[in-house]
Design a protein around this motif. Sequence first.
Motif, PDB file in Angstrom:
ATOM      1  N   ASP A   2      28.849 -61.465  71.020  1.00 54.58           N
ATOM      2  CA  ASP A   2      27.090 -61.026  71.084  1.00 54.58           C
ATOM      3  C   ASP A   2      26.739 -61.244  69.775  1.00 54.58           C
ATOM      4  O   ASP A   2      26.584 -60.481  68.860  1.00 54.58           O
ATOM      5  CB  ASP A   2      26.814 -59.533  71.783  1.00 54.58           C
ATOM      6  N   ILE A   3      26.319 -62.417  69.381  1.00 56.35           N
ATOM      7  CA  ILE A   3      25.729 -62.857  68.244  1.00 56.35           C
ATOM      8  C   ILE A   3      24.734 -63.823  68.218  1.00 56.35           C
ATOM      9  O   ILE A   3      24.895 -64.834  69.138  1.00 56.35           O
ATOM     10  CB  ILE A   3      26.770 -63.360  67.152  1.00 56.35           C
ATOM     11  N   TRP A   4      23.748 -63.942  67.453  1.00 55.42           N
ATOM     12  CA  TRP A   4      22.597 -64.703  67.548  1.00 55.42           C
ATOM     13  C   TRP A   4      23.366 -66.155  66.889  1.00 55.42           C
ATOM     14  O   TRP A   4      23.715 -66.194  65.767  1.00 55.42           O
ATOM     15  CB  TRP A   4      21.292 -64.369  66.813  1.00 55.42           C
ATOM     16  N   TYR A   5      23.264 -67.337  67.916  1.00 56.60           N
ATOM     17  CA  TYR A   5      23.624 -68.346  67.298  1.00 56.60           C
ATOM     18  C   TYR A   5      23.084 -69.213  65.976  1.00 56.60           C
ATOM     19  O   TYR A   5      23.821 -69.858  65.292  1.00 56.60           O
ATOM     20  CB  TYR A   5      23.392 -69.517  68.425  1.00 56.60           C
ATOM     21  N   GLY A   6      21.864 -68.706  65.480  1.00 54.32           N
ATOM     22  CA  GLY A   6      21.337 -69.175  64.462  1.00 54.32           C
ATOM     23  C   GLY A   6      22.016 -68.788  63.209  1.00 54.32           C
ATOM     24  O   GLY A   6      22.443 -69.455  62.156  1.00 54.32           O
ATOM     25  N   SER A   7      22.759 -67.436  63.094  1.00 49.90           N
ATOM     26  CA  SER A   7      23.538 -67.179  62.205  1.00 49.90           C
ATOM     27  C   SER A   7      24.948 -67.833  62.068  1.00 49.90           C
ATOM     28  O   SER A   7      25.737 -67.910  61.009  1.00 49.90           O
ATOM     29  CB  SER A   7      24.155 -65.566  62.446  1.00 49.90           C
ATOM     30  N   LEU A   8      25.412 -68.875  62.949  1.00 47.63           N
ATOM     31  CA  LEU A   8      26.636 -69.549  62.768  1.00 47.63           C
ATOM     32  C   LEU A   8      26.112 -71.187  62.270  1.00 47.63           C
ATOM     33  O   LEU A   8      27.161 -71.829  62.245  1.00 47.63           O
ATOM     34  CB  LEU A   8      27.146 -69.901  64.275  1.00 47.63           C
ATOM     35  N   LEU A   9      25.208 -71.283  61.796  1.00 45.67           N
ATOM     36  CA  LEU A   9      24.528 -72.669  61.587  1.00 45.67           C
ATOM     37  C   LEU A   9      25.125 -73.078  60.221  1.00 45.67           C
ATOM     38  O   LEU A   9      25.701 -74.133  59.970  1.00 45.67           O
ATOM     39  CB  LEU A   9      23.152 -72.685  61.392  1.00 45.67           C
ATOM     40  N   ASP A  10      25.583 -72.261  59.631  1.00 47.35           N
ATOM     41  CA  ASP A  10      26.182 -72.473  58.116  1.00 47.35           C
ATOM     42  C   ASP A  10      27.655 -72.940  58.396  1.00 47.35           C
ATOM     43  O   ASP A  10      28.175 -73.606  57.493  1.00 47.35           O
ATOM     44  CB  ASP A  10      26.134 -71.143  57.192  1.00 47.35           C
ATOM     45  N   MET A  63      21.646 -77.260  67.303  1.00 48.90           N
ATOM     46  CA  MET A  63      21.300 -76.096  66.961  1.00 48.90           C
ATOM     47  C   MET A  63      20.129 -75.888  66.199  1.00 48.90           C
ATOM     48  O   MET A  63      18.992 -74.984  66.482  1.00 48.90           O
ATOM     49  CB  MET A  63      22.324 -75.130  66.059  1.00 48.90           C
ATOM     50  N   LEU A  64      19.776 -76.855  65.238  1.00 48.64           N
ATOM     51  CA  LEU A  64      18.233 -76.794  64.576  1.00 48.64           C
ATOM     52  C   LEU A  64      17.214 -76.875  65.756  1.00 48.64           C
ATOM     53  O   LEU A  64      16.027 -76.728  65.720  1.00 48.64           O
ATOM     54  CB  LEU A  64      18.198 -77.778  63.628  1.00 48.64           C
ATOM     55  N   ILE A  65      17.335 -77.883  66.727  1.00 49.11           N
ATOM     56  CA  ILE A  65      16.496 -78.191  67.577  1.00 49.11           C
ATOM     57  C   ILE A  65      16.012 -76.978  68.562  1.00 49.11           C
ATOM     58  O   ILE A  65      14.934 -76.624  68.790  1.00 49.11           O
ATOM     59  CB  ILE A  65      16.893 -79.421  68.530  1.00 49.11           C
ATOM     60  N   HIS A  66      17.167 -76.274  68.943  1.00 52.16           N
ATOM     61  CA  HIS A  66      16.914 -75.086  69.609  1.00 52.16           C
ATOM     62  C   HIS A  66      16.283 -73.836  68.961  1.00 52.16           C
ATOM     63  O   HIS A  66      15.591 -73.160  69.305  1.00 52.16           O
ATOM     64  CB  HIS A  66      18.279 -74.395  70.228  1.00 52.16           C
ATOM     65  N   LEU A  67      16.423 -74.000  67.432  1.00 51.98           N
ATOM     66  CA  LEU A  67      15.960 -72.827  66.595  1.00 51.98           C
ATOM     67  C   LEU A  67      14.464 -73.200  66.298  1.00 51.98           C
ATOM     68  O   LEU A  67      13.511 -72.593  66.715  1.00 51.98           O
ATOM     69  CB  LEU A  67      16.559 -73.027  65.071  1.00 51.98           C
ATOM     70  N   ILE A  68      14.218 -74.627  66.358  1.00 51.00           N
ATOM     71  CA  ILE A  68      12.679 -74.996  66.277  1.00 51.00           C
ATOM     72  C   ILE A  68      11.859 -74.774  67.720  1.00 51.00           C
ATOM     73  O   ILE A  68      10.808 -74.314  67.690  1.00 51.00           O
ATOM     74  CB  ILE A  68      12.347 -76.359  66.088  1.00 51.00           C
ATOM     75  N   ASN A  69      12.677 -74.969  69.055  1.00 46.76           N
ATOM     76  CA  ASN A  69      11.997 -74.788  70.072  1.00 46.76           C
ATOM     77  C   ASN A  69      11.831 -73.103  70.289  1.00 46.76           C
ATOM     78  O   ASN A  69      10.862 -72.733  71.032  1.00 46.76           O
ATOM     79  CB  ASN A  69      12.793 -75.363  71.241  1.00 46.76           C
ATOM     80  N   ASP A  70      12.825 -72.456  70.028  1.00 48.29           N
ATOM     81  CA  ASP A  70      12.652 -70.918  70.041  1.00 48.29           C
ATOM     82  C   ASP A  70      11.562 -70.611  69.321  1.00 48.29           C
ATOM     83  O   ASP A  70      10.705 -69.649  69.915  1.00 48.29           O
ATOM     84  CB  ASP A  70      14.108 -70.193  69.564  1.00 48.29           C
ATOM     85  N   THR A  71      11.360 -70.848  68.195  1.00 45.37           N
ATOM     86  CA  THR A  71      10.254 -70.453  67.265  1.00 45.37           C
ATOM     87  C   THR A  71       8.885 -70.775  67.781  1.00 45.37           C
ATOM     88  O   THR A  71       8.210 -70.091  67.733  1.00 45.37           O
ATOM     89  CB  THR A  71      10.520 -71.192  65.788  1.00 45.37           C
ATOM     90  N   ARG A  72       8.877 -72.133  68.271  1.00 40.34           N
ATOM     91  CA  ARG A  72       7.723 -72.553  68.942  1.00 40.34           C
ATOM     92  C   ARG A  72       7.282 -71.722  70.194  1.00 40.34           C
ATOM     93  O   ARG A  72       6.095 -71.406  70.312  1.00 40.34           O
ATOM     94  CB  ARG A  72       7.804 -73.854  69.428  1.00 40.34           C
TER      95      ARG A  72
END
Length: 125
Positions: free
Chosen positions: A67-75, A86-95
């Motif tokens: 149970d972790i947010w995927y953005g914290s695994l980007l590094d 992952m970056l595309i999903h981060l952008i879409n989630d933010t949008r």
Amino acid sequence: MRIIILCEVIPLKYLISKLPLQAIQQYITQETGMDFFDVILTINAEEVGTILYRPLGESDHAFEELDIWYGSLLDYANDYDLKKMMLIHLINDTRREIETYEEQLLGLTEAELAKRWIHRRLTPN
């Protein structure tokens, strides 16, 4: 005559291998004594789905949900395609979050907002 072709979207599974314990330590369910882990991210066109983990090299050990947010695994993503997805999903989630916030400002009712809000697991970060 019309021909309609329905396509099923098959989720992609990406493996992040040799993820250090520090990256997931506060999210694992039990102490394993291992320093590194394998993590599998399931990604489809609309979201990053379930994230699974197991100790590195423990092929007989079943993957467990993390149970972790995927953005914290980007590094820790070394694969170009995975990092891009992952970056595309981060952008879409933010949008989507910005659009929801804008709708709140425009006065939609709570019921209307609840229908549009997408549940996300968030970390303290």
